[in-house]
Structure formats: C-alpha cells, structure tokens
Design a protein around this motif. Structure first.
Motif, mmCIF file in Angstrom:
data_model
loop_
_atom_site.group_PDB
_atom_site.id
_atom_site.type_symbol
_atom_site.label_atom_id
_atom_site.label_comp_id
_atom_site.label_asym_id
_atom_site.label_seq_id
_atom_site.Cartn_x
_atom_site.Cartn_y
_atom_site.Cartn_z
ATOM 1 N N ILE A 103 6.910 3.102 14.070
ATOM 2 C CA ILE A 103 5.746 2.450 13.465
ATOM 3 C C ILE A 103 5.243 3.364 12.363
ATOM 4 C CG2 ILE A 103 3.389 1.639 13.817
ATOM 5 C CD1 ILE A 103 4.101 1.176 16.752
ATOM 6 N N HIS A 104 5.100 2.790 11.169
ATOM 7 C CA HIS A 104 4.590 3.552 10.030
ATOM 8 C C HIS A 104 3.144 3.127 9.789
ATOM 9 C CE1 HIS A 104 4.906 4.613 5.450
ATOM 10 N NE2 HIS A 104 4.127 5.437 6.118
ATOM 11 N N GLY A 119 -2.041 7.392 -0.180
ATOM 12 C CA GLY A 119 -1.356 8.531 -0.783
ATOM 13 C C GLY A 119 0.149 8.472 -0.620
ATOM 14 N N GLN A 120 0.790 9.422 -1.253
ATOM 15 C CA GLN A 120 2.242 9.522 -1.198
ATOM 16 C C GLN A 120 2.682 10.167 0.105
ATOM 17 O OE1 GLN A 120 3.875 11.795 -4.432
ATOM 18 N NE2 GLN A 120 5.989 11.191 -4.006
ATOM 19 N N LEU A 121 3.801 9.703 0.614
ATOM 20 C CA LEU A 121 4.383 10.323 1.803
ATOM 21 C C LEU A 121 5.286 11.457 1.319
ATOM 22 C CD1 LEU A 121 5.930 8.409 4.841
ATOM 23 C CD2 LEU A 121 6.534 10.730 4.208
ATOM 24 N N ARG A 122 4.690 12.609 1.229
ATOM 25 C CA ARG A 122 5.416 13.777 0.712
ATOM 26 C C ARG A 122 5.587 14.781 1.843
ATOM 27 N NH1 ARG A 122 3.032 16.199 -4.608
ATOM 28 N NH2 ARG A 122 3.990 14.289 -5.403
ATOM 29 N N LYS A 136 13.907 4.356 3.733
ATOM 30 C CA LYS A 136 13.828 2.935 4.057
ATOM 31 C C LYS A 136 12.389 2.465 4.284
ATOM 32 C CE LYS A 136 18.461 2.625 6.106
ATOM 33 N NZ LYS A 136 19.244 2.244 7.311
ATOM 34 N N LEU A 137 11.444 3.402 4.305
ATOM 35 C CA LEU A 137 10.053 3.015 4.504
ATOM 36 C C LEU A 137 9.536 2.304 3.259
ATOM 37 C CD1 LEU A 137 8.637 6.228 6.222
ATOM 38 C CD2 LEU A 137 9.468 4.132 7.296
ATOM 39 N N GLN A 138 8.748 1.261 3.467
ATOM 40 C CA GLN A 138 8.280 0.450 2.340
ATOM 41 C C GLN A 138 7.135 1.110 1.589
ATOM 42 O OE1 GLN A 138 7.169 -3.537 3.452
ATOM 43 N NE2 GLN A 138 7.329 -4.301 1.363
ATOM 44 N N VAL A 174 2.410 -5.051 -3.519
ATOM 45 C CA VAL A 174 3.130 -3.854 -3.074
ATOM 46 C C VAL A 174 4.080 -3.297 -4.136
ATOM 47 C CG1 VAL A 174 4.731 -2.927 -1.367
ATOM 48 C CG2 VAL A 174 2.892 -4.466 -0.643
ATOM 49 N N PRO A 175 4.999 -4.103 -4.706
ATOM 50 C CA PRO A 175 5.940 -3.506 -5.672
ATOM 51 C C PRO A 175 5.300 -3.096 -6.992
ATOM 52 C CG PRO A 175 6.250 -5.877 -5.547
ATOM 53 C CD PRO A 175 5.291 -5.520 -4.453
#
Length: 393
Positions: A103-104, A119-122, A136-138, A174-175
């Motif tokens: 689950i994200h 925020g960014q997933l860094r 693969k996470l959106q 989203v995109p």
C-alpha cells in the motif's frame, strides 16, 4: 501468504485518514493560520516533534498489524522563503508491505495558493531500494500539485471513507501534476548581489501585478484555458521568486489551440479593457489588456512546429512582424505570489532562449524587437490586412 485481509486494509486506511486530518488541522492552526501569522520564527521546537510522534504511533500500529513499513520524509517547502530556509522535515510517503502486496500512502498538504501538494518519493542513502518496485509506483516520481477536490463520503464494506467527488477529473490531473518549487536559495543569492527594489513605486507595482495575475488566472480558469508564466514574469519567478518591478507588465503564454474568442469578452467583463490586438489566429496573435495603474497584461499565443515553438510580435507603426523561437516544452505547476500557476517544465531552456546565458544579470533597458536572442524578422503584414491585424484601442 499472498492475500491481505480486506478489512485489515480498510481499517488501516481509516486510521490513516483520521490521523492525517488531525495532523493537518493542528499544523494549520499552529503554523499557517492568520492568527499566528506566516512568520517562521515559531516553527522550531516541540510542536513539530509532537506531530511526528503522532505519525510514529500510526507507524507502530501498522507494524503490529504485520506490515513492514517504509517512511519517506523531507523538508517542508511551505516553510521556505527568501529570508528563511527551513530544515524541518515532514512525512511525504509511507509504503506498507505485507507479503507480496503493498500500500502506497501519499500525503497531500495544503499550500497557500489553496491547492494540494505532495512531495517527491526520494530515497535516502540508507533506504532499502528493493523494498518494493519503486519505478512502478504511480505517485512520487516528482512533486505534484492538484486542485482541492470536493470530497464525497462513501461506504466500502461498512467503513465510511472519502473520495474525490469528481474522480475522473482527479485522475486526469495525475499525469499533468508535476510541480516545481521556487528557488529561494538562488533568489536570496540574487538579492544579496543586486539588492531588491523597495521603493514605493516598486512595491506598488508588485502589489498591482499580483492582483492582476490573480484576476487573469481566475478568468482563464473559468474559461478552461491553460496558460503559463512567460517572458519577464517567468524570469521573475525563476530568478528571484518575485515580480520584476521594472518590467511594468504581466506576461502569460497560451497555446494557440486553446484560444477562444471568449477571452477578450471575459477580461472586459472583469474590468480589463483591450489595449491592442495584433495578428490573427493563424499567425502571430497577441493580446494586451490594461490593468490598474498602467500595469498591462500581455498574452502571447504560441504555435508549434516540428522541432520548435514560437510566438509572434508586431510593430504597429511599420507592420513589421517578428518571431520568437523556443525549444519545445511541457507545462508544470508552480506557486507564484500565492497562486498555483503553470510554467515551462524545461524552465532554464525557455529562459535562455528568451534572455540568453546572462539571464541572471538584471537588464532595465530592453528592446523587444532586438534584445531577445531568439527573435528574428518574420516579414511585414500586407497593407490590406492592417485593419484586422493591427488593432489599437
């Protein structure tokens, strides 16, 4: 074990949403509310720690339910400004893994422009890069900005949850949600070198330009017309996180395919008179409106070719045409003078095309027909067309 109990997931998500709501309300009350001001001197200390403790409690509950948990956090950009750069960190993403499922949890924060941001997933150096297939996470490949959705309460297996009322619109965002922060560190260095103009005239212009930009953004949004910060307004955002006081206008760009004849009427209806209309839809269209205290709103329409984009210019007294070439670009979101606006994603390429490699140096003497490095002659309007393509008001 390859399945996750559905009730476990729903219970966890319900707990998450409740904790997140409390976190946001607490954060707003103590840091962002008008009562406490936007001042940053009171941001440090135990209050932030208290909220982090709430998240840690949630984290521990998830682990006791059998989930492996990964927390991604980074500094809070809402606390940054030219005079203050915060190092305060906030949670941005949680990834919960149970067996082969994950689950994200993406945390959305309210920004001053009345929109939501994540925020960014860094990953940091010590993070487990094999925890999940991150590519693969959106969400999280870049920061994102979204319109604040109206929420609809629904029941899922007896649990009350909220979803965006217009789910299709939210998913369509989203995109196109990529967000670029203002470069406050570089802006501070700019003002340390060149100093800010704090004269009464400069402050008044910035105030009126901000009002004009807010009015233009609201008007174009009502029409469903995409626009972005262009020319000097874009340079001001990127270089100094501020409106350039000697520019004397607000500059916006619009793709010609988004043009509608309703634009002129809509601006007139909100009190902006048409100052000039040059060109035509097929070639070099530009509009200029008169705002308060001689602040102009200039709208340049962009045309796409195979390998570049361009907008046109017209000299009224001679009928001469000019063309300004730009490398192709996409649009991203940014925040400028407390409003969510679009900017070219490839900002540096866009600015260097218009202002050259020395764009960091302020220039107060500017000839729109010869100063930009990307300008080139584009012929002369036929005399028979002047009444249509050169309209002054």
């Amino acid at each position: 074990m390859s399945k996750i109990n559905k009730n476990v997931i729903l219970a966890l998500l319900t707990l998450t949403s409740s904790v997140f709501l409390l976190f946001q309300l607490y954060y707003y009350k103590h840091y962002l509310s008008p009562k406490n001001g936007a001042g940053l001197s009171g941001v440090r200390g135990t209050k932030i720690g208290h909220n982090n403790a709430q998240w840690e409690n949630w984290f521990q509950i998830a682990e006791r339910m059998g989930f492996q948990c990964l927390k991604i956090q980074s500094k809070d950009p809402r606390l940054d400004g030219i005079d203050y750069l915060s190092g305060t960190e906030i949670p941005l993403h949680y990834i919960l893994k149970l067996a082969t499922h994950a689950i994200h949890l993406v945390i959305f924060y309210e920004r001053s422009g009345n929109y939501l941001w994540h925020g960014q997933l860094r990953l940091k150096g010590y993070s487990d890069r094999k925890f999940v297939p991150f590519r693969k996470l959106q969400y999280g490949h870049y920061p994102g900005a979204f319109d604040r959705p109206e929420l609809l309460q629904v029941s899922v297996d007896g649990l009350e949850v909220q979803i965006p009322k217009d789910l299709n619109y939210f998913l369509e965002e989203v995109p196109h949600s990529r967000f670029i922060e203002c470069r406050f560190k570089e802006a501070r260095a700019f003002f340390q070198k060149y100093h800010d103009d704090i004269t009464v005239e400069a402050m008044l212009f910035r105030k009126n330009a901000k009002i004009l930009l807010h009015l233009a953004a609201a008007t174009l949004k009502d029409l469903g017309v995409r626009f972005w910060l262009s020319s000097g307004t874009c340079l001001g955002w990127y270089r100094q996180c501020s409106i350039i006081p000697h520019s004397k206008d607000v500059d916006l760009g619009i793709f010609i395919q988004d043009y509608t004849s309703d634009i002129i009427t809509a601006f007139q209806n909100v009190g902006l008179s048409l100052k000039h209309k040059f060109g035509k839809v097929q070639d070099s269209l530009e509009l200029s409106f008169q705002g308060k205290d001689d602040v102009k709103l200039d709208i340049f329409f962009f045309y796409e070719e195979t390998d570049h984009m361009w907008n046109g210019g017209t000299q009224a007294k001679s009928g001469k045409k000019f063309k300004y070439l730009f490398p192709k670009f996409k649009l991203c979101w940014a925040e400028f003078v407390e409003i969510k606006v679009r900017v070219p994603c490839e900002t540096i390429n866009y600015i260097e095309a218009n202002y050259g490699k020395t764009w960091m140096i302020p220039v107060k003497t500017w000839d729109w027909k010869s100063s930009p490095p990307n300008v080139q002659p584009n012929g002369i309007w036929p005399l028979a067309e002047w009444d249509d393509v050169i309209q002054l008001y």
